[in-house]
Scaffold this active site. Structure first.
Site, PDB file in Angstrom:
ATOM      1  N   VAL A   1       0.753  -1.353  -0.046  1.00  0.00           N
ATOM      2  CA  VAL A   1       0.230  -0.192  -0.195  1.00  0.00           C
ATOM      3  C   VAL A   1       0.840   1.205   0.864  1.00  0.00           C
ATOM      4  O   VAL A   1       0.803   2.277  -0.377  1.00  0.00           O
ATOM      5  CB  VAL A   1      -0.994   0.202   1.111  1.00  0.00           C
ATOM      6  CG1 VAL A   1      -1.794   1.054   1.307  1.00  0.00           C
ATOM      7  CG2 VAL A   1      -1.975  -1.325   1.028  1.00  0.00           C
TER       8      VAL A   1
ATOM      9  N   TYR B   1      -1.782 -11.973  14.834  1.00  0.00           N
ATOM     10  CA  TYR B   1      -1.208 -10.570  14.389  1.00  0.00           C
ATOM     11  C   TYR B   1      -2.949 -10.194  14.743  1.00  0.00           C
ATOM     12  O   TYR B   1      -2.752  -8.719  14.561  1.00  0.00           O
ATOM     13  CB  TYR B   1      -1.452 -11.145  12.633  1.00  0.00           C
ATOM     14  CG  TYR B   1      -1.511 -10.119  11.724  1.00  0.00           C
ATOM     15  CD1 TYR B   1      -1.324  -8.937  11.440  1.00  0.00           C
ATOM     16  CD2 TYR B   1      -2.659 -10.683  11.295  1.00  0.00           C
ATOM     17  CE1 TYR B   1      -1.424  -8.812  10.544  1.00  0.00           C
ATOM     18  CE2 TYR B   1      -3.319  -9.472  10.060  1.00  0.00           C
ATOM     19  CZ  TYR B   1      -2.388  -8.419   9.900  1.00  0.00           C
ATOM     20  OH  TYR B   1      -2.418  -7.745   8.752  1.00  0.00           O
TER      21      TYR B   1
ATOM     22  N   TRP C   1      -7.096  -9.651   1.888  1.00  0.00           N
ATOM     23  CA  TRP C   1      -6.421  -9.803   0.326  1.00  0.00           C
ATOM     24  C   TRP C   1      -5.624  -9.561  -0.209  1.00  0.00           C
ATOM     25  O   TRP C   1      -5.858  -8.810  -1.493  1.00  0.00           O
ATOM     26  CB  TRP C   1      -7.165 -11.015  -0.500  1.00  0.00           C
ATOM     27  CG  TRP C   1      -7.853 -12.276   0.845  1.00  0.00           C
ATOM     28  CD1 TRP C   1      -8.022 -12.057   2.219  1.00  0.00           C
ATOM     29  CD2 TRP C   1      -8.299 -12.929  -0.258  1.00  0.00           C
ATOM     30  NE1 TRP C   1      -8.818 -13.580   2.633  1.00  0.00           N
ATOM     31  CE2 TRP C   1      -9.077 -14.214   1.420  1.00  0.00           C
ATOM     32  CE3 TRP C   1      -8.849 -13.512  -1.273  1.00  0.00           C
ATOM     33  CZ2 TRP C   1      -9.898 -14.641   0.560  1.00  0.00           C
ATOM     34  CZ3 TRP C   1     -10.544 -14.612  -1.622  1.00  0.00           C
ATOM     35  CH2 TRP C   1     -10.497 -15.487  -0.283  1.00  0.00           C
TER      36      TRP C   1
HETATM   37  N1  LIG Z   1      -1.539  -7.712   2.589  1.00  0.00           N
HETATM   38  C1  LIG Z   1      -2.696  -8.247   2.765  1.00  0.00           C
HETATM   39  O1  LIG Z   1      -3.137  -8.854   2.481  1.00  0.00           O
HETATM   40  C2  LIG Z   1      -3.222  -7.122   4.091  1.00  0.00           C
HETATM   41  C3  LIG Z   1      -4.687  -7.536   4.334  1.00  0.00           C
HETATM   42  C4  LIG Z   1      -5.004  -6.898   4.859  1.00  0.00           C
HETATM   43  C5  LIG Z   1      -5.320  -5.909   6.089  1.00  0.00           C
HETATM   44  N2  LIG Z   1      -3.897  -5.663   5.763  1.00  0.00           N
HETATM   45  C6  LIG Z   1      -2.994  -4.031   6.116  1.00  0.00           C
HETATM   46  O2  LIG Z   1      -3.159  -3.382   4.865  1.00  0.00           O
HETATM   47  C7  LIG Z   1      -2.134  -2.601   5.585  1.00  0.00           C
HETATM   48  C8  LIG Z   1      -1.286  -2.606   4.507  1.00  0.00           C
HETATM   49  O3  LIG Z   1      -0.829  -3.646   4.291  1.00  0.00           O
HETATM   50  P1  LIG Z   1       0.603  -4.131   2.839  1.00  0.00           P
HETATM   51  O4  LIG Z   1       0.080  -5.967   2.203  1.00  0.00           O
HETATM   52  O5  LIG Z   1       0.928  -3.175   2.259  1.00  0.00           O
HETATM   53  O6  LIG Z   1       1.565  -4.721   3.914  1.00  0.00           O
HETATM   54  P2  LIG Z   1       3.365  -4.997   3.170  1.00  0.00           P
HETATM   55  O7  LIG Z   1       3.985  -4.796   2.239  1.00  0.00           O
HETATM   56  O8  LIG Z   1       3.588  -6.242   4.666  1.00  0.00           O
HETATM   57  O9  LIG Z   1       4.093  -3.611   3.896  1.00  0.00           O
HETATM   58  C9  LIG Z   1       4.149  -3.528   5.340  1.00  0.00           C
HETATM   59  C10 LIG Z   1       5.413  -2.180   5.825  1.00  0.00           C
HETATM   60  O10 LIG Z   1       5.358  -2.067   7.177  1.00  0.00           O
HETATM   61  C11 LIG Z   1       6.469  -1.828   7.544  1.00  0.00           C
HETATM   62  N3  LIG Z   1       7.052  -1.676   8.404  1.00  0.00           N
HETATM   63  C12 LIG Z   1       6.882  -3.123   9.431  1.00  0.00           C
HETATM   64  N4  LIG Z   1       7.563  -2.966  10.955  1.00  0.00           N
HETATM   65  C13 LIG Z   1       8.093  -1.651  10.427  1.00  0.00           C
HETATM   66  C14 LIG Z   1       8.776  -1.477  11.907  1.00  0.00           C
HETATM   67  N5  LIG Z   1       8.994  -1.957  12.365  1.00  0.00           N
HETATM   68  N6  LIG Z   1       8.985  -0.039  11.086  1.00  0.00           N
HETATM   69  C15 LIG Z   1       8.605   0.655  10.367  1.00  0.00           C
HETATM   70  N7  LIG Z   1       7.947  -0.302   9.439  1.00  0.00           N
HETATM   71  C16 LIG Z   1       8.019  -1.257   9.412  1.00  0.00           C
HETATM   72  C17 LIG Z   1       7.107  -2.960   6.157  1.00  0.00           C
HETATM   73  O11 LIG Z   1       8.216  -2.578   5.929  1.00  0.00           O
HETATM   74  P3  LIG Z   1       9.746  -3.156   5.704  1.00  0.00           P
HETATM   75  O12 LIG Z   1       9.584  -3.202   4.210  1.00  0.00           O
HETATM   76  O13 LIG Z   1      10.975  -2.854   6.220  1.00  0.00           O
HETATM   77  O14 LIG Z   1       9.496  -4.585   6.267  1.00  0.00           O
HETATM   78  C18 LIG Z   1       6.222  -2.650   4.884  1.00  0.00           C
HETATM   79  O15 LIG Z   1       7.099  -1.802   4.641  1.00  0.00           O
HETATM   80  C19 LIG Z   1      -1.740  -3.389   6.581  1.00  0.00           C
HETATM   81  O16 LIG Z   1      -2.847  -2.468   8.008  1.00  0.00           O
HETATM   82  C20 LIG Z   1      -1.895  -4.087   7.380  1.00  0.00           C
HETATM   83  O17 LIG Z   1      -2.540  -5.181   8.093  1.00  0.00           O
HETATM   84  C21 LIG Z   1      -2.993  -6.357   4.479  1.00  0.00           C
END
Ligand SMILES: NC(=O)c1ccc[n+]([C@@H]2O[C@H](COP(=O)([O-])OP(=O)(O)OC[C@H]3O[C@@H](n4cnc5c(N)ncnc54)[C@H](OP(=O)(O)O)[C@@H]3O)[C@@H](O)[C@H]2O)c1
Length: 338
Positions: free
Chosen positions: A34, A148, A189
């Site tokens: 995102v 989680y 997802w």
């Molecule tokens: N992916 C899914 O299927 C899904 C489903 C439902 C809801 N969501 C929600 O949607 C949102 C975005 O998801 P996404 O898929 O874009 O997630 P993502 O690709 O895993 O990205 C999460 C980001 O958070 C960063 N992060 C994690 N720990 C950190 C720390 N200690 N300090 C600074 N940054 C940190 C990560 O940094 P690094 O790149 O350095 O690791 C990563 O860039 C989240 O709130 C997630 O819970 C996602």
């Protein structure tokens, strides 16, 4: 209206909303799916925005968060960061809670004291246990099955508590204080520029003659580009604060999504090895993982639909099939070019 149409309408509204020159928009999680979509989207605007990743602000450090907030003094925060390693979180509860709950609480407490402040935060279908027969509503009871899910729920609750505190104190009666807002966007997802289910399936479909994919978990695949757009649209609207189920139209199973995405990739010229009849549906019990997942991840999104329809720049509400098709075609085309 296309998103560029929406973008120009948004630009007109920005002047009324914010003192952006002295208070840039802060985006946490710039390197996630995102986060990358937000970076792409913001290129269309000429707004003061600061994108932060782990190296600029480690969200495991409360001090780093507080220093960052004090340094930039943002009026708007979009939090796209999260501890998203669902299975790892089962044995790393402390870190999951730090990133998904404590860090979020600090952001919420900060924005909640700012007149015209806005916090946009993403949450998840995993706050539910998946036992409901129909699609979940925003105010249905939560009951996360995994660490989680629990940590994400605590993040939601921290936001609600921080903003409820503002309503109860004297700031509301201060002249010129219009009140801060938050949007909790529960989604599911997610796919974008990063590791995700669709990319994993396409990669396996290139290598294997048979695939087994879970059929008895249902939900809605959601594009990270669309999630970024929604964040921006809500930020610059008068939509009431609250939780919004942020998914597109339609639903499917993991198996249905795999079959659909692989077929689109095949038509787009990808060298797919697996034949459609060899993508076999299996129950989740045949693919045990450390963290249990909800069987029913379907979320009713009528509230968001109505909010978007009330905006002057509303666009047609998308269906997951059209978005996944565009995503896969683009992914295959880029891959074939390189
Ligand atoms: N992916 C899914 O299927 C899904 C489903 C439902 C809801 N969501 C929600 O949607 C949102 C975005 O998801 P996404 O898929 O874009 O997630 P993502 O690709 O895993 O990205 C999460 C980001 O958070 C960063 N992060 C994690 N720990 C950190 C720390 N200690 N300090 C600074 N940054 C940190 C990560 O940094 P690094 O790149 O350095 O690791 C990563 O860039 C989240 O709130 C997630 O819970 C996602």
């Amino acid at each position: 209206m296309s998103f560029s149409g929406i973008a120009s309408s948004l630009k007109d509204q920005l002047k009324d909303h914010l003192d952006l020159q002295s208070h840039p928009i802060l985006v946490f999680g710039k390197d996630g799916q995102v986060g990358r979509s937000l970076q792409k989207l913001f290129k269309e605007f000429h707004l003061p925005v600061v994108f932060l990743g782990r190296s600029e602000c480690d969200l495991a450090s409360e001090l780093a968060i507080i220093q960052t907030l004090n340094h930039y003094q943002p009026q708007i925060i979009i939090n796209a960061s999260a501890y998203t390693a669902v299975d790892l979180a089962q044995s790393d509860e402390t870190t999951a809670h730090q990133i998904n709950a404590k860090a979020v609480e600090l952001m919420a407490k900060y924005v909640a004291t700012i007149s015209k402040g806005v916090l946009v935060h993403y949450s998840t279908d995993y706050v539910f246990d998946g036992l409901k027969e129909s699609a979940y509503l925003e105010d249905d009871a939560t009951n996360p099955l995994s660490v989680y899910g629990q940590s994400k729920l605590l993040g939601e609750q921290a936001i609600e508590t921080a903003f409820a505190g503002v309503r109860n104190n004297t700031l509301d009666s201060v002249e010129g204080f219009v009140g801060p807002r938050y949007y909790i966007l529960r989604t599911s997802w997610v796919y974008g520029d990063g590791k995700n289910f669709i990319r994993t399936m396409l990669s396996l479909a290139n290598q294997k003659e048979e695939l087994k994919v879970i059929q008895d978990q249902r939900g809605c695949p959601t594009s990270s580009d669309w999630l970024a757009q929604i964040a921006l649209q809500l930020t610059f609207s008068n939509t009431p604060a609250g939780i919004y189920h942020t998914v597109v139209d339609g639903e499917t199973s993991w198996h249905g999504l795999a079959v659909f995405a692989i077929e689109i990739a095949r038509q787009a010229g990808e060298g797919i090895l697996v034949k459609p009849e060899n993508i076999l549906p299996i129950p989740a019990t045949d693919y045990p993982l450390p963290a249990p997942r909800p069987q029913n991840s379907r979320m009713n999104h009528q509230k968001l639909k109505e909010a978007l329809a009330a905006m002057p720049f509303s666009a047609e509400y998308p269906h997951w099939e059209a978005q996944v098709e565009a995503y896969v075609v683009n992914y295959v085309t880029q891959k074939l070019k390189s």
